[in-house]
Scaffold this motif. Structure first.
Motif, PDB file in Angstrom:
ATOM      1  N   MET A 113      -0.367  -5.484   3.632  1.00 23.33           N
ATOM      2  CA  MET A 113      -0.118  -4.419   2.550  1.00 23.33           C
ATOM      3  C   MET A 113       0.995  -3.907   2.574  1.00 23.33           C
ATOM      4  O   MET A 113       1.186  -3.198   3.837  1.00 23.33           O
ATOM      5  CB  MET A 113      -1.460  -3.663   2.319  1.00 23.33           C
ATOM      6  CG  MET A 113      -2.796  -4.423   1.979  1.00 23.33           C
ATOM      7  SD  MET A 113      -2.568  -5.106   0.449  1.00 23.33           S
ATOM      8  CE  MET A 113      -2.791  -3.744  -0.658  1.00 23.33           C
ATOM      9  N   VAL A 114       1.907  -3.599   1.734  1.00 20.81           N
ATOM     10  CA  VAL A 114       3.267  -2.652   1.646  1.00 20.81           C
ATOM     11  C   VAL A 114       2.812  -1.559   0.603  1.00 20.81           C
ATOM     12  O   VAL A 114       2.623  -1.777  -0.508  1.00 20.81           O
ATOM     13  CB  VAL A 114       4.234  -3.500   1.343  1.00 20.81           C
ATOM     14  CG1 VAL A 114       5.654  -2.724   1.312  1.00 20.81           C
ATOM     15  CG2 VAL A 114       4.456  -4.686   2.397  1.00 20.81           C
ATOM     16  N   THR A 115       3.132  -0.405   1.019  1.00 20.88           N
ATOM     17  CA  THR A 115       3.219   0.730   0.192  1.00 20.88           C
ATOM     18  C   THR A 115       4.541   1.179  -0.195  1.00 20.88           C
ATOM     19  O   THR A 115       5.433   1.005   0.761  1.00 20.88           O
ATOM     20  CB  THR A 115       2.332   2.019   0.398  1.00 20.88           C
ATOM     21  OG1 THR A 115       2.798   2.585   1.338  1.00 20.88           O
ATOM     22  CG2 THR A 115       0.932   1.600   0.604  1.00 20.88           C
TER      23      THR A 115
ATOM     24  N   LYS B 147       3.899  -9.708  -3.235  1.00 22.74           N
ATOM     25  CA  LYS B 147       4.209  -9.283  -4.530  1.00 22.74           C
ATOM     26  C   LYS B 147       4.985  -8.205  -4.348  1.00 22.74           C
ATOM     27  O   LYS B 147       5.805  -7.668  -5.266  1.00 22.74           O
ATOM     28  CB  LYS B 147       2.600  -8.962  -5.040  1.00 22.74           C
ATOM     29  CG  LYS B 147       1.868  -9.961  -5.402  1.00 22.74           C
ATOM     30  CD  LYS B 147       0.684  -9.363  -6.352  1.00 22.74           C
ATOM     31  CE  LYS B 147      -0.418 -10.528  -6.321  1.00 22.74           C
ATOM     32  NZ  LYS B 147      -1.068 -10.592  -5.415  1.00 22.74           N
ATOM     33  N   ALA B 148       5.134  -7.571  -3.143  1.00 19.59           N
ATOM     34  CA  ALA B 148       5.928  -6.330  -3.164  1.00 19.59           C
ATOM     35  C   ALA B 148       7.184  -6.617  -2.930  1.00 19.59           C
ATOM     36  O   ALA B 148       8.243  -5.844  -3.374  1.00 19.59           O
ATOM     37  CB  ALA B 148       5.348  -5.347  -1.934  1.00 19.59           C
ATOM     38  N   LEU B 149       7.645  -7.517  -2.251  1.00 17.92           N
ATOM     39  CA  LEU B 149       9.096  -7.569  -1.930  1.00 17.92           C
ATOM     40  C   LEU B 149       9.448  -8.895  -2.249  1.00 17.92           C
ATOM     41  O   LEU B 149      10.909  -8.961  -2.056  1.00 17.92           O
ATOM     42  CB  LEU B 149       9.195  -7.607  -0.185  1.00 17.92           C
ATOM     43  CG  LEU B 149       8.431  -6.257   0.276  1.00 17.92           C
ATOM     44  CD1 LEU B 149       8.577  -6.593   1.734  1.00 17.92           C
ATOM     45  CD2 LEU B 149       9.302  -5.089  -0.262  1.00 17.92           C
TER      46      LEU B 149
ATOM     47  N   GLY C  39       6.791  -0.280  -2.138  1.00 18.99           N
ATOM     48  CA  GLY C  39       7.637  -1.306  -2.454  1.00 18.99           C
ATOM     49  C   GLY C  39       8.922  -1.390  -1.447  1.00 18.99           C
ATOM     50  O   GLY C  39       8.558  -1.389  -0.140  1.00 18.99           O
ATOM     51  N   TYR C  40      10.203  -1.352  -1.677  1.00 13.05           N
ATOM     52  CA  TYR C  40      11.196  -1.711  -1.039  1.00 13.05           C
ATOM     53  C   TYR C  40      11.414  -0.442  -0.033  1.00 13.05           C
ATOM     54  O   TYR C  40      12.098  -0.518   0.922  1.00 13.05           O
ATOM     55  CB  TYR C  40      12.710  -2.136  -1.632  1.00 13.05           C
ATOM     56  CG  TYR C  40      12.334  -3.244  -2.485  1.00 13.05           C
ATOM     57  CD1 TYR C  40      12.599  -4.498  -1.530  1.00 13.05           C
ATOM     58  CD2 TYR C  40      11.989  -3.496  -3.832  1.00 13.05           C
ATOM     59  CE1 TYR C  40      12.688  -5.624  -2.184  1.00 13.05           C
ATOM     60  CE2 TYR C  40      12.046  -4.830  -4.360  1.00 13.05           C
ATOM     61  CZ  TYR C  40      12.379  -5.751  -3.386  1.00 13.05           C
ATOM     62  OH  TYR C  40      12.522  -7.340  -4.351  1.00 13.05           O
TER      63      TYR C  40
ATOM     64  N   GLY D 294      -0.815   0.061  -2.613  1.00 20.33           N
ATOM     65  CA  GLY D 294       0.445  -0.805  -2.616  1.00 20.33           C
ATOM     66  C   GLY D 294       0.019  -2.293  -3.017  1.00 20.33           C
ATOM     67  O   GLY D 294      -1.184  -2.304  -3.692  1.00 20.33           O
ATOM     68  N   THR D 295       0.665  -3.296  -2.597  1.00 16.99           N
ATOM     69  CA  THR D 295       0.404  -4.483  -3.116  1.00 16.99           C
ATOM     70  C   THR D 295       0.807  -5.243  -1.832  1.00 16.99           C
ATOM     71  O   THR D 295       1.380  -4.936  -0.726  1.00 16.99           O
ATOM     72  CB  THR D 295       1.302  -4.975  -4.058  1.00 16.99           C
ATOM     73  OG1 THR D 295       2.686  -4.865  -3.877  1.00 16.99           O
ATOM     74  CG2 THR D 295       1.037  -4.480  -5.491  1.00 16.99           C
ATOM     75  N   ASP D 296       0.486  -6.493  -1.859  1.00 16.86           N
ATOM     76  CA  ASP D 296       0.804  -7.498  -0.557  1.00 16.86           C
ATOM     77  C   ASP D 296       2.221  -7.774  -0.555  1.00 16.86           C
ATOM     78  O   ASP D 296       2.934  -7.659  -1.471  1.00 16.86           O
ATOM     79  CB  ASP D 296      -0.439  -8.439  -0.546  1.00 16.86           C
ATOM     80  CG  ASP D 296      -0.070  -9.660  -1.486  1.00 16.86           C
ATOM     81  OD1 ASP D 296       0.923 -10.045  -1.830  1.00 16.86           O
ATOM     82  OD2 ASP D 296      -1.083 -10.262  -2.202  1.00 16.86           O
TER      83      ASP D 296
END
Lengths: 355, 353
Positions: free
Chosen positions: A141-143, A97-99, A145-146, A92-94
């Motif tokens: 970290m988020v995998t 960047k993810a949200l 995205g939304y 994922g991204t931090d």
């Protein structure tokens, strides 16, 4: 690739470097293949050679925390030249960047969910006696995205090292603060006591940081600004204002108001009056929010400035302006939504305009 | 000859069961305790590779984490796993302490088994001894020594598993296909054991006898009627009559949230909350239609519908359940702009582990 390694390097006879996987302020991060367990992992190594002892100490600290909302520590390697922390690889991204790239802020449903998971991860680490000290969006970290498939706090150990740099910079004042990249990134989320008495911060400083991160996710801005001018504002710790769009729509106002109350409690100047991580978990545990999948689409039609249709995967989804959170979309706009079976057509809730 | 890598220092304790031995060590690199599992019998070394392969196939917060592979002084392969603090559910009293604790434990066990089945793994030895509640209250399932992967080697002959938890079809003389329903039976037995710390004699026979009565009534923890029939169904004699673990998981989740749901009705710019404190609402458009919605603790139903009431464009029927998110209209289409719309959205707290 950045740092000391290139693809193909073998670490500890076991981990083969595949490529970059982001870069922290204090460390290089690589994606690697674990040849023993045939799986991909994240490999972190400090940028600063002198940090050796502290790096192992930090690895040990992070290994004490086991929770689904905290990145797992798998291994620690010291090959005589460098030290490496091996963590689960999070695809994922931090958080930022993810949200916060395609939407300026989050709707309360997504925000409540993130708040709940962050509080859980934080509570687990506080139970293990571990204070993070450097919570900020780049350490979450988020995998998915939304869809928020997973939300994981990372870099527990590194925080202790960053802490030292932050303490030195803060004690050095103005110039040394702006000179430290680590401090510049952390500052907007730092508690007043982390600036005033940086060597004496406790668990409640983490609670403040979670509050500051949630403020940013909900409003699109950090509560006390960025850069040096944030210092005096954070120390004054006046309760921040929340934008009107959060509570303007009765469909979202109930949850928004609850979230605002919790954030304000986290951002209290006196650490003793902030909720503990456990209290935070309790409060988030009472919030009601749907966890339906999110879809992207575009506005195909609007009628009477009241309702219209969004196309999602070639299918029409009905939406009413009462179900829009934040800015109202116009024809052709990209939007994000969850959809529910209506009579005949799908119905959207919430609808959020995308950039 | 090799020996255990120096980073692992044995703490002295060990546990044996079946083919395997588990020793407990300190991993000096990370200063934490780990469990290392070996297969004693030289001829059965391939079993440890099967177990490892099953473990690595799954990504579930309810499955124990693997860290490393080692060899000991006899060249036996060992799996280094996360050590989970606390008692196994066989010894733990936590799940039976309250209805919520019981449902939350069962829901996690069901979620873990559902994750395994989704990854194509059948555990084959689900029992309270093979699971723990970690210090954060997360159920972790371990000991995949009997695990099979669907389709690869999923046949067996003769009894393997644990008496009381092994499904009746495992006692057949013929070779049988291993199905996920074996785990479902063992889950049902585990659910019963966790509530009363014992299993009825009928279930401990070889083979177990069919269960004809309701086993989930009169237990120390009160269980909702709908849930009782689901848990009884897990113990069905015929594998095909047992529910899937996904169904079990989702039903448990629904009951875990009993009286915690909340519905938001927005009517002419005003919002009405329905929840445990405020379980019904009447929405009335004079002369056109009137609807009353009632929260039962598990769902929202139409309790009264008078006149022209539509839910998602279909006429409302008293007693019907209201779907997750819908539009209620008072007045038929011919009323045009005097038609009244109410949005009705249901949400609940998320159970985060």
């Amino acid at each position: 690739m950045s740092g000391p390694h290139s693809a193909g390097d073998l670490i500890g006879g076991r981990y083969e470097i595949l490529g970059d996987a982001g870069e922290g302020g204090m460390q290089y991060v690589y994606a690697a293949k674990d040849h023993v367990l045939k799986r991909q992992v994240a490999l972190k190594t400090p940028k600063n050679d002198s940090a050796r002892k502290r790096f192992q100490r930090s690895a040990i600290v992070s290994a004490r925390v086991t929770h689904p909302n905290v990145a797992k520590t798998l291994d620690y390697v010291d090959d005589g030249q460098r030290q490496y922390l091996v963590e689960e690889l999070i695809a994922g991204t931090d958080l930022d960047k993810a949200l916060l790239v395609r939407t300026p802020h989050l709707d309360p449903y997504l925000a409540a969910r993130i708040f709940h998971h962050l509080a859980k991860g934080l509570a687990a680490s506080h139970h293990a006696g571990v204070v993070h000290r450097d919570l900020k969006p780049s350490n979450v970290m988020v995998t998915g995205g939304y869809q928020l498939d997973a939300i994981k706090i990372t870099d527990f150990g590194i925080a202790k090292m960053a802490d030292e740099e932050i303490a030195e910079a803060v004690e050095g004042g103005g110039e040394s603060i702006s000179a430290s990249r680590t401090v510049v990134g952390a500052l907007p989320y730092m508690a007043p006591e982390a600036i005033e008495t940086p060597r004496e911060v406790g668990k409640s400083a983490d609670v403040w940081s979670i509050g500051a991160m949630m403020y940013e996710l909900l409003t699109g801005n950090v509560p006390y600004g960025k850069g040096l001018q944030a210092v005096t504002k954070i120390i004054a710790a006046a309760p921040p204002e929340f934008p009107g769009f959060m509570t303007a729509n009765p469909q979202f106002a109930t949850l928004s108001k609850q979230l605002i109350q919790i954030v304000l409690q986290c951002l209290q100047k006196d650490p003793a009056t902030r909720p503990t991580a456990d209290t935070l978990v309790e409060q988030c545990g009472m919030l009601c929010y749907p966890v339906e999948p999110r879809f992207l689409g575009y506005v195909r039609e609007i009628r009477h400035r009241a309702w219209g249709f969004v196309v999602v995967d070639d299918e029409d989804v009905f939406f009413h302006f009462d179900c829009v959170y934040g800015d109202k979309p116009v024809l052709g706009d990209n939007v994000m939504l969850s959809k529910f079976r209506g009579g005949g057509a799908w119905r959207a809730l919430p609808v959020v305009k995308m950039q | 000859m090799s020996e255990l890598p120096q980073r692992y220092i044995p703490l002295g304790g060990s546990d044996s069961g079946g083919f395997s031995t588990v020793i407990y060590c300190t991993d000096t690199h990370l200063d934490r305790k780990v469990a290392i599992k070996f297969i004693q019998d030289e001829a059965e070394q391939k079993l440890i590779l099967k177990e490892l392969s099953a473990l690595l196939k799954m990504r579930s917060k309810h499955v124990v984490q693997v860290y490393d592979i080692v060899t000991d002084e006899k060249d036996a392969l060992g799996i280094v796993e996360e050590y989970i603090e606390g008692d196994s559910l066989w010894d733990s009293d936590c799940p039976a302490q309250s209805q919520e604790a019981y449902l939350k434990t069962l829901w996690q066990v069901a979620a873990g088994i559902a994750d395994m089945h989704e990854a194509g793994v059948i555990h084959r030895d689900i029992k309270p001894n093979n699971m723990k509640l970690d210090p954060e209250g997360v159920v972790k399932i371990f000991d995949f020594g009997l695990a099979k992967q669907c389709g690869i080697d999923a046949h067996t002959k003769g009894f393997k598993g644990t008496l009381g938890f092994a499904a009746p079809e495992l006692f057949n003389d013929a070779t049988i296909a291993i199905s996920p329903a074996i785990d479902t039976y063992a889950f049902g037995a585990t659910a019963l054991f966790l509530a009363c710390k014992n299993l009825p004699a009928k279930m401990k026979m070889m083979p177990p006898l069919p269960i004809t009565d309701d086993k989930f009534s009169g237990l120390p923890v009160e269980i909702h009627t709908e849930l009782k029939s689901l848990l009884n169904a897990c113990l069905s004699y015929k594998p095909k009559e047992r529910p899937s673990m996904v169904t079990v998981r989702d039903e448990l989740a629904r009951h875990l949230l009993g009286w915690k749901h909340q519905a938001l009705a927005v009517y002419q710019g005003k919002s009405y909350l329905l929840n445990v404190r405020n379980p019904s609402v009447e929405l009335n458009a004079t002369g056109v239609g009137k609807v009353e919605i009632l929260y039962t603790g598990l769902k929202f139903i139409v309790s009264v519908a008078v006149g022209e009431v539509f839910i998602n464009n279909s006429p409302a029927i008293p007693g019907e359940e209201i779907p997750g998110s819908c539009v209620v209209a008072l007045g038929a289409a011919h009323h045009g702009s005097s038609r009244v719309y109410i949005t009705f959205d249901i949400a609940n707290p998320e159970v985060v582990l």
